[in-house]
Design an enzyme around this catalytic site. Sequence first.
Site, PDB file in Angstrom:
ATOM      1  CB  SER A 183      35.865  41.365  44.475  1.00 32.59           C
ATOM      2  OG  SER A 183      36.348  42.545  43.925  1.00 32.59           O
ATOM      3  CE  LYS A 187      38.819  44.957  48.754  1.00 35.66           C
ATOM      4  NZ  LYS A 187      39.674  44.929  47.623  1.00 35.66           N
ATOM      5  CD1 TRP A 274      39.890  47.542  40.932  1.00 33.27           C
ATOM      6  CD2 TRP A 274      41.205  49.186  40.168  1.00 33.27           C
ATOM      7  NE1 TRP A 274      39.570  48.684  41.611  1.00 33.27           N
ATOM      8  CE2 TRP A 274      40.358  49.717  41.173  1.00 33.27           C
ATOM      9  CE3 TRP A 274      42.130  50.043  39.547  1.00 33.27           C
ATOM     10  CZ2 TRP A 274      40.400  51.054  41.574  1.00 33.27           C
ATOM     11  CZ3 TRP A 274      42.157  51.373  39.951  1.00 33.27           C
ATOM     12  CH2 TRP A 274      41.308  51.860  40.956  1.00 33.27           C
ATOM     13  CG  HIS A 325      37.264  41.561  39.249  1.00 33.32           C
ATOM     14  ND1 HIS A 325      38.259  41.379  40.181  1.00 33.32           N
ATOM     15  CD2 HIS A 325      36.192  42.047  39.922  1.00 33.32           C
ATOM     16  CE1 HIS A 325      37.811  41.753  41.370  1.00 33.32           C
ATOM     17  NE2 HIS A 325      36.554  42.151  41.243  1.00 33.32           N
TER      18      HIS A 325
END
Length: 343
Positions: A183, A187, A274, A325
């Site tokens: 998540s 990144k 998302w 997720h």
Amino acid sequence: MKKLINERQLPSLLSREEMLGILQREEYGFMPPSPDCISFSKAPLRNENVFAGKGLLWEITVALKINGKDFSFPVSLMIPEGEGPFPFFVNINFEKNIPNYYFPAEEILDNGFAAFNLYFKDVTADNDDFSDGLAGVIFPEGRKNNTDCGKIAMWAWAAQRCLDYAETEPRLDMKRAAVCGHSRLGKTALVAAATDERFYYAHSNDSGCSGASIARDNTGETVSDICRVFPYWFCENYKKYTDNEYSMPFDQHFLLASIAPRFVTVGSADEDAWADPTGEQLSCFAASPAFEKDGQSGFICDRKAVTGDTFFEGNIGYFLRKGRHFFSREDWNKMFEFIRSKN
Ligand code: GTR
């Protein structure tokens, strides 16, 4: 997939240097400077060998000087029993203790890997407090310039300091240094690998917007959403692109392309709208030409992924697993599988 890419009018890939320049100037901010000097101390985290004697666990304190100021942070390191040198991960993590939710310690050891567990808040807080930790050291008077880095660049920088330690540890194989995260920390893992060629492999887990996912026509989180809720992850310049993604002189395929000619995998989950699994797969396609040089292959895939798909043939790997997720054991197993397939 070609049609989807064409519709998004993605900027053409540039040299690695140019792409990193743009990504830092417009999105993440410029990476903190290299430390003036760095030292390490090491203490066992348990008295006996851990996990039935399969591994050893330490806490490393990284102490350094940056801009003439002292800064230190702890990181855990787990190494399999034996001489090595072992391939290893730097797992940038939401959790500190080992094992934890996102760090299946025994599986990691059983697969022959060592791993650092870097707890991100030991570096700097996950909020807009720029006086905390590393942020306070590099910006003693707060952020002033539109290109001053956000928190993602700082966490990524700390992952690179783990490599500085690894260079001093003969049981760690510097030719097999991987970085991973989930998540917001996915990144971060991509930024860490893009800006430091010592990482030979990076895994982005469900990193989504401002990570692996193409921003143009993103169906999940948008630049506007992320800049409203988490502006401190980025430099000020990034806000220019709120509701204005088509004016960006880059998109997230630049980030994956900056890892070329090394290895990268992008893991998506089918219920994680998302993070936009399709947008994540698109950036693999769009980054592919950067890898297709010197006899290397980029992203080998001819269609939109369906649940359960794994495309691991090229230097860029992608998979779409079932579920939500999360950085699951299945994701870790996929990383082991990808690495093994490249040895
Ligand atoms: C969300 C954020 C995402 C993702 C995630 C996480 O709230 O919108 O970009 O990074 O947090 O890090 O868990």
